[in-house]
Design a protein around this motif. Structure first.
Motif, mmCIF file in Angstrom:
data_model
loop_
_atom_site.group_PDB
_atom_site.id
_atom_site.type_symbol
_atom_site.label_atom_id
_atom_site.label_comp_id
_atom_site.label_asym_id
_atom_site.label_seq_id
_atom_site.Cartn_x
_atom_site.Cartn_y
_atom_site.Cartn_z
ATOM 1 N N GLU A 79 13.249 8.418 -9.792
ATOM 2 C CA GLU A 79 13.612 7.501 -10.648
ATOM 3 C C GLU A 79 12.593 7.121 -11.547
ATOM 4 O OE1 GLU A 79 15.594 2.947 -11.112
ATOM 5 O OE2 GLU A 79 15.364 3.848 -9.151
ATOM 6 N N PRO A 80 12.335 7.761 -12.770
ATOM 7 C CA PRO A 80 11.157 7.493 -13.667
ATOM 8 C C PRO A 80 10.935 6.045 -14.016
ATOM 9 C CG PRO A 80 12.270 9.374 -14.368
ATOM 10 C CD PRO A 80 13.241 8.933 -13.108
ATOM 11 N N GLY A 81 11.884 5.060 -14.001
ATOM 12 C CA GLY A 81 11.975 3.765 -14.708
ATOM 13 C C GLY A 81 11.733 2.729 -13.418
ATOM 14 N N GLY A 82 11.559 3.387 -12.241
ATOM 15 C CA GLY A 82 11.746 2.799 -10.739
ATOM 16 C C GLY A 82 10.453 1.825 -10.739
ATOM 17 N N HIS A 83 9.480 2.263 -11.351
ATOM 18 C CA HIS A 83 7.957 0.984 -11.447
ATOM 19 C C HIS A 83 8.402 -0.260 -11.544
ATOM 20 C CE1 HIS A 83 8.225 1.958 -15.647
ATOM 21 N NE2 HIS A 83 7.320 0.689 -15.810
ATOM 22 N N GLU A 84 9.396 -0.639 -12.595
ATOM 23 C CA GLU A 84 9.748 -2.150 -12.801
ATOM 24 C C GLU A 84 10.251 -2.684 -11.483
ATOM 25 O OE1 GLU A 84 12.481 -2.133 -15.889
ATOM 26 O OE2 GLU A 84 10.966 -1.248 -17.275
ATOM 27 N N ARG A 85 10.755 -1.952 -10.351
ATOM 28 C CA ARG A 85 10.929 -2.709 -9.243
ATOM 29 C C ARG A 85 10.281 -2.215 -8.035
ATOM 30 N NH1 ARG A 85 15.514 0.489 -10.082
ATOM 31 N NH2 ARG A 85 15.520 1.382 -8.144
ATOM 32 N N LEU A 86 9.120 -1.769 -8.237
ATOM 33 C CA LEU A 86 7.821 -1.644 -7.570
ATOM 34 C C LEU A 86 6.982 -2.801 -7.441
ATOM 35 C CD1 LEU A 86 7.020 0.405 -5.327
ATOM 36 C CD2 LEU A 86 5.715 1.809 -7.166
ATOM 37 N N ASN A 87 6.701 -3.388 -6.181
ATOM 38 C CA ASN A 87 5.818 -4.397 -6.094
ATOM 39 C C ASN A 87 4.662 -3.920 -4.930
ATOM 40 O OD1 ASN A 87 7.025 -6.554 -7.863
ATOM 41 N ND2 ASN A 87 8.714 -5.833 -6.312
ATOM 42 N N PHE A 88 3.484 -4.612 -5.285
ATOM 43 C CA PHE A 88 2.395 -4.210 -4.398
ATOM 44 C C PHE A 88 1.810 -5.695 -3.739
ATOM 45 C CE2 PHE A 88 2.641 -0.547 -6.813
ATOM 46 C CZ PHE A 88 2.719 0.342 -6.003
ATOM 47 N N ILE A 89 1.426 -5.541 -2.344
ATOM 48 C CA ILE A 89 0.748 -6.744 -1.693
ATOM 49 C C ILE A 89 -0.726 -6.063 -1.579
ATOM 50 C CG2 ILE A 89 0.529 -8.244 0.040
ATOM 51 C CD1 ILE A 89 3.452 -8.641 -0.108
ATOM 52 N N CYS A 90 -1.671 -6.496 -1.889
ATOM 53 C CA CYS A 90 -3.056 -6.275 -1.506
ATOM 54 C C CYS A 90 -3.682 -7.134 -0.767
ATOM 55 C CB CYS A 90 -4.029 -6.115 -2.742
ATOM 56 S SG CYS A 90 -5.592 -5.368 -2.587
ATOM 57 N N THR A 91 -4.056 -6.967 0.491
ATOM 58 C CA THR A 91 -4.723 -7.997 1.682
ATOM 59 C C THR A 91 -6.136 -7.765 1.446
ATOM 60 O OG1 THR A 91 -2.594 -7.971 2.929
ATOM 61 C CG2 THR A 91 -4.706 -8.868 3.800
ATOM 62 N N VAL A 92 -6.794 -8.634 1.076
ATOM 63 C CA VAL A 92 -8.337 -8.386 0.961
ATOM 64 C C VAL A 92 -9.138 -9.055 2.021
ATOM 65 C CG1 VAL A 92 -10.374 -8.862 -0.407
ATOM 66 C CG2 VAL A 92 -8.226 -8.593 -1.590
ATOM 67 N N ALA A 93 -9.921 -8.063 2.728
ATOM 68 C CA ALA A 93 -11.069 -8.550 3.773
ATOM 69 C C ALA A 93 -12.207 -8.037 3.483
ATOM 70 C CB ALA A 93 -10.298 -7.995 5.134
ATOM 71 N N PRO A 94 -13.267 -8.763 3.898
ATOM 72 C CA PRO A 94 -14.537 -8.249 3.817
ATOM 73 C C PRO A 94 -14.882 -7.213 4.687
ATOM 74 C CG PRO A 94 -14.661 -10.329 4.989
ATOM 75 C CD PRO A 94 -13.277 -10.181 4.684
#
Length: 324
Positions: A79-94
């Protein structure tokens, strides 16, 4: 399946279905399910391969970065347009370099390969390492705290120069949610009755379904805040108990707190910090202090931005229009 039952409901096509995943088990069958049912994917991705593999090895201790990108490449092929329904969670740790993370998501390799000229939908979490033996030195913890302060100043300088478009996705994700929430807050009188914390109505706006069929308020409430099971639906008694226990834990803290209306402490934050103690009425003062400290920083930054020329700060009102 749950998806089939939801979509079969008279209003099922309107439901917002999300798979919350670490990306490891996104095989062909799951990806086709996502595409065919227009589901959203929320994927944990903690930055470049060095960062991500350090924080998210598989059960054998191997990195998961490459397998996640392979799966997401396939998703965007389907689905080339699927990036609009793609979400990312980035957890930052030292140890971590926030501007390195900003550059990674600002020049996101997955999107670059597929010719997508936009930043990914992104949420940043600073890891709650309370009670954990995380392999970082005190200097590395302090360095991350210092970067957060520097990042806010960087954000302000870009806004003052009228260059918000140059601000990367990590910087925006770390600064703007709190800023927008504060700027667009309700200014009506609180009244004699109040609702403590920043809770949703359990099971109404959002519902998380675990792989074994448990129903939870959301994906961040751990393993023990359960509202029912798929087979039997939401248990009203469990919902009432959850709300009552939370209220009893915070009622003596909220009434005279200046941050009452602005507080974002919810069932998820409560569970994350307290672990199994969230079953009782324990609520640590450290959480409240952290919320107030964060709000104070947001207030100070907002005041500085509101003192800038209108052209520099009009995006704050535009954000309200977009959200509304």
């Amino acid at each position: 399946s749950v998806v089939r039952e939801v979509r079969g409901h008279p209003h099922g096509r309107e439901a917002h279905l999300v798979i919350d995943t670490n990306g490891v088990l996104l095989d062909e069958s799951v990806l086709r399910l996502v595409v065919e049912n227009k589901m959203h994917l929320q994927v944990s991705l903690d930055g470049p391969q060095l960062y991500h593999d350090r924080q998210r090895p598989d059960v054998l201790g191997n990195g998961t970065y490459e397998s996640i990108f392979k799966a997401l490449d396939r998703f965007l092929e389907l689905e080339p347009g699927g990036h609009e329904r793609l979400n990312f969670i980035c957890t930052v740790a030292p140890p971590a370099d926030l501007m390195e993370l900003d550059d990674f998501f600002g020049n996101f390799p997955l999107f670059a390969r597929h010719g997508i000229n936009s930043h990914p939908n992104l949420r940043i979490n600073l890891a709650n390492l309370h009670g954990q033996n995380w392999p970082a030195t005190p200097d590395e913890f302090k360095a991350l705290d210092d970067q957060v302060v520097d990042l806010r100043e960087y954000y302000f300088q870009k806004i003052a120069e009228g260059k918000r478009k140059e601000i990367g996705p990590v910087v925006k994700a770390m600064v703007e949610p709190g800023l927008f929430s504060l700027h667009n807050r309700s200014k009506a009188p609180i009244g004699e009755k109040y609702s403590p914390g920043g809770n949703c109505k359990p099971g109404v706006r959002k519902l998380h379904v675990t792989v074994d069929g448990r129903l939870q308020p959301c994906e961040r409430t751990g393993d023990f805040l359960v509202l029912g099971k798929v087979q039997n639906g939401i248990d009203p008694v469990a919902v009432t108990k959850l709300r009552d226990v939370f209220f009893n834990a915070v009622k003596d803290k909220c009434e005279n707190c200046w941050a009452l209306r602005l507080c974002q402490v919810c069932y998820a934050g409560w569970a994350e910090y307290c672990g199994n103690e969230a079953k009782g009425t324990f609520f640590p003062e450290d959480v409240c202090n952290s919320v107030r400290s964060s709000l104070q920083l947001d207030m100070e930054l907002l005041v500085r931005i509101l003192e800038l020329p209108p052209r520099c700060r009009e995006y704050l009102d535009e954000a309200l229009t977009e959200q509304g």
